[in-house]
Each structure stands twice: as C-alpha cells, then as structure tokens.
Design an enzyme around this catalytic site. Structure first.
Site, short mmCIF file in Angstrom:
data_model
loop_
_atom_site.label_atom_id
_atom_site.label_comp_id
_atom_site.label_asym_id
_atom_site.label_seq_id
_atom_site.Cartn_x
_atom_site.Cartn_y
_atom_site.Cartn_z
N GLU A 304 0.82 -1.22 0.00
CA GLU A 304 0.00 0.00 0.00
C GLU A 304 0.86 1.26 0.00
O GLU A 304 0.55 2.23 -0.70
CB GLU A 304 -0.95 0.01 1.21
CG GLU A 304 -1.97 -1.12 1.24
CD GLU A 304 -3.04 -1.03 0.16
OE1 GLU A 304 -3.04 -0.05 -0.61
OE2 GLU A 304 -3.87 -1.96 0.10
N ARG A 308 0.84 3.79 -3.27
CA ARG A 308 0.22 5.10 -3.05
C ARG A 308 1.27 6.18 -2.80
O ARG A 308 1.20 7.26 -3.40
CB ARG A 308 -0.74 5.04 -1.86
CG ARG A 308 -1.87 4.03 -2.06
CD ARG A 308 -2.90 4.07 -0.95
NE ARG A 308 -3.67 2.84 -0.92
CZ ARG A 308 -4.94 2.75 -0.53
NH1 ARG A 308 -5.60 3.81 -0.13
NH2 ARG A 308 -5.55 1.59 -0.51
N ASP A 437 -5.22 -9.97 -8.07
CA ASP A 437 -5.51 -9.07 -9.20
C ASP A 437 -4.30 -8.41 -9.86
O ASP A 437 -3.99 -8.63 -11.04
CB ASP A 437 -6.53 -8.00 -8.78
CG ASP A 437 -6.18 -7.29 -7.46
OD1 ASP A 437 -5.14 -7.62 -6.86
OD2 ASP A 437 -6.95 -6.39 -7.04
N GLU A 573 -11.93 0.71 -10.42
CA GLU A 573 -11.59 -0.24 -11.49
C GLU A 573 -12.44 -0.11 -12.76
O GLU A 573 -11.90 -0.20 -13.89
CB GLU A 573 -11.63 -1.68 -10.97
CG GLU A 573 -10.50 -2.03 -10.00
CD GLU A 573 -10.68 -1.47 -8.60
OE1 GLU A 573 -11.83 -1.08 -8.26
OE2 GLU A 573 -9.71 -1.41 -7.82
#
Ligand code: DMJ
Length: 673
Positions: A304, A308, A437, A573
């Site tokens: 993360e 980010r 994913d 998405e």
C-alpha cells in the site's frame, strides 16, 4: 569560246556557225533594249540556222527534261502533302497535351516553376522507386515526378517526342501507383494476416516533448469540469477536516490514520496536477516540503505504501519536474527495503519505516501474491532515477522466483506465498480479484515499462490470460454477460469482485501494445459486464462483490448481491477500464457510462459539507447507509480516471509514453537506449 577563234580560219562548217554568232551577240549586247520581239526573232533565226540533227537533239533533250519534270513534280507533291498533314497532326497533339495537363492539375506544378527550377526536381523517383519503409503513399509520390513531365513538355521542340515521353511517364506512373497500393496492402498493420499473438513489437520511442509543446491545448469540456468540481468538493472536506492525515471521515468531519503519512494528500498530488488545480497543488506541495516526515516509528504495509506513496511521489516528480518529490521518494524507498530481508527474498507485508525492521502479519508468515508482485513498477523506476540498482534487483528477484514456481494452474496463481519457503500456499484457489488481481496487471505493465524486452513477463501474462479463458470465464443469464468467476479446488464459483474490473483495461492495453486481438474482444465483452454491475443495481453503483446467475429465473437479473457484499468503497476499477476502452476505441458509449457513474456517485455518496463517502448499501437509494470514510484512491484514482476518460486529448498522459501503476500514478515508459 576564244580558243575556237583560230578554228574559224579553216573551211566554213555549219557546226561552227554558233561561233560566228559572237559578234552578233556583241552587237546585240551593245544594242540591247530588252525587246521581246527582237529576242523572239533572233531565237527563231538561230533555230532556223541549226541543222536537222541539231534540232532533233535539242527537241529530244527538251522532251527528256519535260518527262523528268513531270515525274519529280508528282513526288514533290506527295512530300508537300505529307508535310502539310503532319503539321495538322502536330497541332492536334499539342491540344491533346494541353487537355491531359488540365485533366490532372493537382499533380502538376506551375510550368514556370518547373522551368525555373530545373535542377530542383530529383530524377530518382522515375527511375528508382523509394525503398519500402519510406514509401509515401498516393499523391505525394506523384508530386515528385510531375515537374519532370511538365519540364519535358516545355523543353522539347519535337512535340511527337514529347507525346511519346508523356505516354512513357504515364506508364511509369500507372505502374508505380499500383505498386504503392500493393505495398499499402502488405504493410498496413491492421490488414496483417499474421496471428497477432506472435507479434512482439520493437520498443516504441515515445513522441517528443517538442511535438507536445507545439500542440494547441485541448479545451476542457463540461464533463471534465464536473470532475474538477467533484474533486474540489472532496478536497474541501479533506482540507477542512483531515488536512495532513490519511483519510477523511466526511460525516463526522474528522479523519482516520492508517500510516499517519498524509495518504490522501500524497495520493492526490498528480491528480491535481493533471486537473490543472495549481493553487491546491501548491498548498499540498508546501505540506510535503514542511510536514511529510518518514522517520516515524510506524508500521506500514509494503504494498500500500509503495503504490500510493512511492508511486504518487514518483509520478508527481515526473509531471512537475520538482526534485522535492524525488527526494521524498528516495527516502521512503530506502525505508521500505528491510521488507526484502527474508529467507526467501519474498518480502514481508509490513515494515517499520522508523526502525528499519520488517515482519509478516501476526497470524502467518505468508505474504499476499498480489502484494509482493505489484511493487515492481515503482522500485524499478526508483533505481532508474537514482542509479542505485538495489531497488530493482530486489523486486526483479521476486518476479524471477514467482516465474519458476510450481502450483500455478495454466498461468493462474494462488493467493498466498510463504516468506520462508518461497512457495505458494493455500493451493487450489484461483481468482482475478482480491489478493491476486494486480499480479496479472503488473506482468503486462512491467513488460511495457521496460520496453517490451522481458519475455518471461510476457510469457507469464499470455499464459495467465489463457488460464482465465479456460477456467474462469462463464456467461450469465438472462443477458448472457461474460464474467470472470473463481475456481476453488476444481469448483467454479460465479463470484466476481468489483476489483476484477481492472481486467478489461489491462487486456485493452495489451492489445494496444501488439498482443492478441482476441484480448481486445474479451475486453469489450468484460467492460459491458462491469457496466452492468452498476446499471442493474438500484443506486446505479456497483457493490463490492456480485454473484452471477448461471440459470435463468423469473424476475431475476444477471447480478445477485449478498448482504455482506453490498457496500461501495468509491473504487476506480470500472472507470479505469472505461478510460482505456475509450482511448483505444473512441467509442463514446464508454464516456456515457462513466458519466452515469459520476452522477450516481454525486447522488448517493456526496456529503454536503465536503467530501464523498463509502456507502454500505448500493441497493437502497433512500438510505445507502454512508460509512463515513473517503478512501484515498477516490482522489488518486477514481476522479483522475474520470477526468481522463472525458478528455479527447490523447496526449493528456499519452499511453505510449506512460504506464499507470495500480494506484493510477503514471510512470514513464523507458525510452529504449
Ligand atoms: C487501490 O489501492 C489499487 O487500485 C489496488 O490495486 C486495488 N485496490 C485499490 C482500489 O480499489
């Protein structure tokens, strides 16, 4: 005549009478009065004085000359006639030339120019057609030859020859025209019969900065303005109630901390740059310069914070050119490196960036596959910028290791990997959703980032998409929507996370980069499904997870939602994929679908005092149950992709120059050396 004077002294002979005529002539000359009668008389007298033989010879000579004269008159008449006819023909030919010239004025330059610039027109196009890769098709090729044709007409006096040459030139042109169209048919990439899956294209050089600078700015449209308004509203909430903290709690007018690093502010930096929000950007920059400190005793999630924070700082550095962001990126990058100190070199999930220690979650020594394989774009770019290869080495090693691992199912990976053994764990469960994913996304994106040279990555990506087709695709009822389900120990589940909606965009990006054309077809089908995940729901917003109906049931739609799954976190998405689809197809329906989604976010998630909130129930328009949290990716991703989707400027983050990380931070595609 003087020689014969001595002979006149002998006996008189008629043959010499003519000699005796001399004195008469002399008299005649002296008494010459040009009288016709005198001359006639004199001639007749002389004729009479000739012998019969002499007269016969003279008459014969006259007759002979007369016959010759008649003969030569006839042949001269023919010659004259042909000369006269020829000049008429020539006149017609010149008219014909003029007609031809007028019939094709576009390819003929002004005649004076041709004469004046004789040396400026290259001969080569007539003799040597240019080589195949440099062929300029159609009129431009003809333009090069046209001056020669005209020049010849002007410089040749023999019009017959000029016509011959004209015919020759036309012949050459006709041949060349057909060659050009034949070449066109062969070299047009979209007409290639080669299977696109075998096509690994050479690295493309991104278009130059100068070209971009010369371009007219594309004006911002109404829908983009609506995105700017939405961003400002979200930013107002963050600024008023959560400034410098990780996330806004818009209902309680407060904030939540995750890492305590101003997550929303950093995630939103490049969005502000792209939306042109200069004031807001400057204010945020000041905070980064003065208040962003990584030397903190705090545990952060490697994945993360990489996507980010590191990703956000790197892309902002690239867009703004401000070295402050690179310095901060280096700082956080270095602080995250302890995560890779594991027995297997598969990184731990958590790092204490102040202490320089790392560890797995309390309950396991596993890491998530998507997490350890979706930090590569950022670390590789950090190495490129700093010249310090340790970042790239660490993440490349992870990819190489995963490439060789057993436990995959036709390229599909399990969701966990052990940091001690380096092996996959919890085998037999395959999904394109949570925990797996972005493994698939980063296979393709690293390959593109590195100039399409790392074939191991491409191989894994292509194999995985085949695995998706083989094991995870099904069609729903009643609308027969193609969706991506999950596989658990051989059992298919019709469950699809909203997270899977990154896939149409990624497939389209691969197809754009020369991969199989059927990937684009699949992308088109899947984006419809993702859109239906919004359209079939009461609020027009997708839940976190849907289950598709495999059998038609009266009164049932394709999409079923379980009570535990009906929340919406403002995820990006679907809009992300809509953006790719619109960029690559130009089909406005994708913009319209995105516009519907933005309006529904405004209707059900907007908090009047500032900010947007996640909601608990997408099935209840009257009470969507606001959750009181605005995720940082709403500003970092969702609104950024909306703005780009509504733009018709392909140079606004050109996809041949930039690759988006999984948090929508654009990083440059490396220019091949
Ligand atoms: C983001 O942090 C990233 O897009 C990640 O890859 C998946 N989850 C969120 C958005 O939904």
């Amino acid at each position: 005549a003087a020689m014969y004077s001595g002979a006149a002294a002998g006996p008189p002979r008629r043959d010499f009478i003519s000699v005796t005529l001399g004195p008469e002539d002399a008299v005649g000359v002296s008494g010459y009065n040009n009288s016709k009668a005198w001359r006639r008389r004199s001639c007749w007298r002389k004729w009479k004085q000739l012998s019969r033989l002499q007269r016969s010879i003279i008459l014969f000579l006259f007759a002979f000359l007369a016959v010759c004269g008649v003969i030569s008159y006839t042949s001269m008449g023919e010659a004259w006639k042909s000369i006269t006819n020829k000049s008429l023909d020539d006149q017609r030919t010149e008219q014909e030339i003029r007609r031809l010239k007028l019939a094709n004025p576009a390819v003929l330059p002004a005649p004076q120019k041709a004469d004046a610039n004789h040396g400026d027109y290259p001969e080569l196009s007539l003799q040597k057609p240019p080589k195949l890769p440099h062929v300029r098709r159609g009129p431009s090729n003809l333009q090069i030859k046209a001056p020669q044709r005209d020049m010849r007409l002007k410089t040749q006096h023999n019009t017959v020859r000029a016509v011959e040459e004209l015919v020759e030139v036309d012949k050459v042109e006709k041949t060349e025209k057909s060659i050009i169209s034949w070449r066109g048919a062969v070299i047009e990439p979209d007409q290639s019969t080669e299977p696109p899956s075998n096509k690994i294209t050479e690295p493309e050089k991104p278009s130059s900065v100068e070209a971009e600078d010369q371009k007219e700015p594309v004006p911002i449209n109404e829908r983009q303005l609506a995105v700017i308004e939405a961003f400002r509203h979200a930013w107002k909430g963050y600024k008023d109630f959560a400034w410098g903290h990780d996330e806004l709690k818009p209902l309680s007018k407060s904030y939540s901390e995750w890492f305590g690093l101003g997550l929303t502010l950093i995630d939103a930096l490049d969005t502000m740059w792209i939306l042109g929000l200069k004031e807001e950007f400057e204010e945020a920059r000041k905070w980064v310069a003065n208040d962003l400190v990584f030397d903190k005793n705090v545990d952060v999630n490697l994945f993360e914070s990489t996507i980010r924070i590191l990703g956000g700082l790197l892309s902002t550095y690239h867009l703004s050119g401000d070295s402050l962001f690179l310095e901060k990126a280096k700082d956080i990058g270095n602080r995250l490196m302890p995560a890779f100190k594991t027995p297997s070199k598969i990184p731990y999930s958590d790092v204490n960036i102040g202490r320089g220690t790392a560890h797995p979650p309390r309950w396991t020594s596993d890491s998530t596959v998507a997490e350890v394989t979706s930090i590569q774009l950022e670390f590789r770019e950090l190495s490129r910028l700093t010249g310090d290869e340790k970042f790239q080495k660490a993440v490349d090693e992870v990819m190489k290791h995963v490439h060789t691992l057993s436990g995959k199912n036709d390229g599909l990976v399990p969701m966990f990997i052990n940091t001690n053994s380096g092996q996959f764990t919890h085998l037999g469960v395959y999904t394109l959703g949570a925990r797996a994913d972005s493994y698939y996304e980063y296979l393709l994106k690293q390959w593109i980032q590195g100039g399409k040279k790392e074939n191991g990555l491409l191989e894994d990506y292509m194999r995985a998409i085949e695995g998706v087709k083989k094991h995870l695709l099904q069609r729903s009822e009643p609308k027969k929507l193609t969706f991506v389900g999950e596989l658990a120990h051989g059992h298919f589940s019709a469950k699809m996370d909203h997270l899977v909606c990154f896939l149409p965009g990624t497939l389209a990006l691969g197809a754009h980069n020369g991969l199989a054309a059927d990937h684009m077809k699949l992308a088109e089908t899947l984006i419809e499904t993702c859109y239906e995940m919004y359209a079939q729901v009461e609020t027009g917003l997708s839940p976190e997870i849907v289950h598709f109906n495999l059998h038609a049931q009266k009164g049932h739609k394709d999409v079923e939602i379980k009570p535990a799954d009906r929340h919406n976190l403002l995820r990006p998405e679907t809009v992300e994929s809509l953006f790719y689809m619109y960029r690559f197809t130009g089909d406005k329906k994708y913009q319209d679908w995105g516009w519907e989604i933005l309006q529904n976010f405004n209707k059900y998630t907007r908090v009047p005092t500032g900010g947007y909130t996640s909601i608990n129930n997408v099935q209840s328009p009257s009470n969507p149950e606001p959750r009181d949290k605005m995720e940082s990716f709403f500003l970092g991703e969702t609104l950024k992709y909306m703005f780009l989707l509504f733009s018709d400027d392909i140079d606004l983050i050109n996809l041949d120059k930039y690759i988006f990380n999984t948090e929508a931070h654009p990083l440059p595609i490396w220019v091949p050396a």
